[in-house]
Design a protein around this motif. Structure first.
Motif, PDB file in Angstrom:
ATOM      1  N   ARG A 168       5.216  -2.479  -5.706  1.00 53.18           N
ATOM      2  CA  ARG A 168       4.615  -3.291  -4.817  1.00 53.18           C
ATOM      3  C   ARG A 168       6.003  -3.732  -4.004  1.00 53.18           C
ATOM      4  O   ARG A 168       5.867  -4.220  -2.990  1.00 53.18           O
ATOM      5  CB  ARG A 168       3.737  -3.886  -5.632  1.00 53.18           C
ATOM      6  CG  ARG A 168       2.263  -3.215  -6.082  1.00 53.18           C
ATOM      7  CD  ARG A 168       1.469  -4.358  -6.935  1.00 53.18           C
ATOM      8  NE  ARG A 168       0.324  -3.940  -6.978  1.00 53.18           N
ATOM      9  CZ  ARG A 168      -0.650  -3.416  -6.224  1.00 53.18           C
ATOM     10  NH1 ARG A 168      -0.665  -4.524  -4.952  1.00 53.18           N
ATOM     11  NH2 ARG A 168      -1.586  -2.836  -6.270  1.00 53.18           N
ATOM     12  N   ASP A 172       6.195  -3.709   0.234  1.00 52.56           N
ATOM     13  CA  ASP A 172       6.447  -4.835   0.777  1.00 52.56           C
ATOM     14  C   ASP A 172       8.352  -5.408   1.784  1.00 52.56           C
ATOM     15  O   ASP A 172       7.752  -4.937   2.808  1.00 52.56           O
ATOM     16  CB  ASP A 172       6.207  -6.280  -0.451  1.00 52.56           C
ATOM     17  CG  ASP A 172       5.015  -5.885  -0.522  1.00 52.56           C
ATOM     18  OD1 ASP A 172       4.200  -5.057   0.302  1.00 52.56           O
ATOM     19  OD2 ASP A 172       3.911  -6.881  -1.729  1.00 52.56           O
ATOM     20  N   TRP A 222      -2.299  -0.573  -0.097  1.00 53.02           N
ATOM     21  CA  TRP A 222      -1.307  -2.160  -0.653  1.00 53.02           C
ATOM     22  C   TRP A 222      -0.674  -2.835   0.618  1.00 53.02           C
ATOM     23  O   TRP A 222      -0.368  -3.722   0.501  1.00 53.02           O
ATOM     24  CB  TRP A 222       0.118  -1.941  -1.253  1.00 53.02           C
ATOM     25  CG  TRP A 222      -0.213  -1.580  -2.999  1.00 53.02           C
ATOM     26  CD1 TRP A 222      -1.540  -1.286  -3.540  1.00 53.02           C
ATOM     27  CD2 TRP A 222       0.161  -0.734  -3.847  1.00 53.02           C
ATOM     28  NE1 TRP A 222      -1.874  -0.521  -4.747  1.00 53.02           N
ATOM     29  CE2 TRP A 222      -0.077  -0.592  -5.192  1.00 53.02           C
ATOM     30  CE3 TRP A 222       1.814  -0.984  -3.576  1.00 53.02           C
ATOM     31  CZ2 TRP A 222       0.027   0.117  -5.673  1.00 53.02           C
ATOM     32  CZ3 TRP A 222       2.442   0.584  -5.049  1.00 53.02           C
ATOM     33  CH2 TRP A 222       1.661   0.307  -6.214  1.00 53.02           C
ATOM     34  N   ARG A 223      -0.917  -2.260   1.824  1.00 49.30           N
ATOM     35  CA  ARG A 223      -0.101  -2.983   3.145  1.00 49.30           C
ATOM     36  C   ARG A 223      -0.385  -2.620   4.202  1.00 49.30           C
ATOM     37  O   ARG A 223      -1.059  -1.367   4.272  1.00 49.30           O
ATOM     38  CB  ARG A 223       0.970  -2.461   3.442  1.00 49.30           C
ATOM     39  CG  ARG A 223       2.320  -2.731   2.655  1.00 49.30           C
ATOM     40  CD  ARG A 223       3.327  -4.414   2.487  1.00 49.30           C
ATOM     41  NE  ARG A 223       2.583  -4.757   3.691  1.00 49.30           N
ATOM     42  CZ  ARG A 223       3.705  -5.667   4.313  1.00 49.30           C
ATOM     43  NH1 ARG A 223       4.451  -6.302   3.297  1.00 49.30           N
ATOM     44  NH2 ARG A 223       3.912  -6.076   5.466  1.00 49.30           N
TER      45      ARG A 223
END
Length: 275
Positions: A168, A172, A222-223
């Protein structure tokens, strides 16, 4: 040629598997991929590669590499002066296979790998080796300072060996520093993670994958704004690539598709556009 000793960490040792896979493939009369440089490197490293002889996973590594090659080549077709970053480059020769000299290219890996890599490769005007962990933010400063993008990040056989929190963090990091970039990565589902001790190749080394991803489309969650552009198993390769394979490989993959083995169907090759 003098033999080179490979002083590599536990996970880093796994880079020798796809290297050997490409070397073995190159010797075949009908090969899915040819990499004479891999043959040269294997011949010059003091390592017992015979432990990987006749393993089905060698073909799997070649097919995976072929998919990543195609994605990078497609990117450079539309963005010939773009930037490619090989995350966990190992002793890969993708630059030799697909680059045409216009792209900006970075080969990123841990210091022990880059030390070994420098015995076979050298930096050039548009090609640079970076010794750092993918989780370390400092390498992104170098890439951002020396290139303008657009960016393609190829993380082949790397992220599954990290903890999910670190994966993750990497996603990011890439999204924050290089918005709109492409990321190619492989994922392993629980059926793959749980059977590693019986895996034909990984059982020959000490490294083990840590990150289990059962549903690659959820990576885009996740994004916000990220998009999963493609996700393939080895039995559902991109049609154009599949049709170019030797007939024996197409027949083998058809047989595997019928069996639907978790170790095969839960291992996926993914392409994501980051927001």
């Amino acid at each position: 040629m003098a033999a080179h000793t490979a002083h590599l960490g536990t996970v880093q040792e796994t880079l020798l598997i796809p290297l050997y896979g490409r070397a073995v493939e190159t010797r075949k009369q009908n090969a899915a991929l040819r990499d004479p440089r891999a043959e040269e490197i294997v011949a010059s490293i003091d390592y017992d590669f015979t432990r990987f002889d006749n393993l089905p996973s060698l073909i799997g590594t070649v097919l995976r590499t072929s998919v990543f090659d195609r994605w990078v080549a497609d990117f450079l077709t539309t963005r010939p002066t773009g930037t490619v970053v090989e995350i966990g480059t190992g002793l890969n020769t993708r630059y030799e296979r697909v680059a045409d000299g216009q792209a900006r290219w970075f080969d990123l890996d841990l210091p022990d790998v880059i030390e070994l890599r420098r015995r076979f490769f050298s930096d050039a005007e548009r090609r640079t080796m970076l010794a750092a962990s993918v989780t370390d933010e400092t390498w992104t400063d170098v890439v951002a300072a020396q290139s303008d993008g657009p960016y393609f990040f190829a993380a082949e056989a790397v992220l599954p060996f990290l903890e999910e929190r670190d994966v993750r963090h990497v996603i990011d990091l890439l999204a924050d520093r290089f918005p709109g970039s492409l990321l190619a990565l492989d994922t392993a589902g629980p059926g793959v993670i749980d059977t590693q001790d019986e895996h034909d190749a990984l059982s020959k080394v000490d490294a083990r994958m840590r990150w289990s991803c059962a549903d690659p489309p959820r990576l885009a969650d996740w994004r916000p704004g990220a998009h999963l552009l493609a996700s393939h198993t080895l039995t559902s390769l991109p049609p154009r690539l599949h049709d170019e394979l030797p007939a024996s490989y197409r027949q083998m993959l058809s047989g595997l598709a019928v069996q639907r083995l978790p170790q095969v169907e839960e291992y996926r090759l993914n392409l994501i556009r980051l927001p």
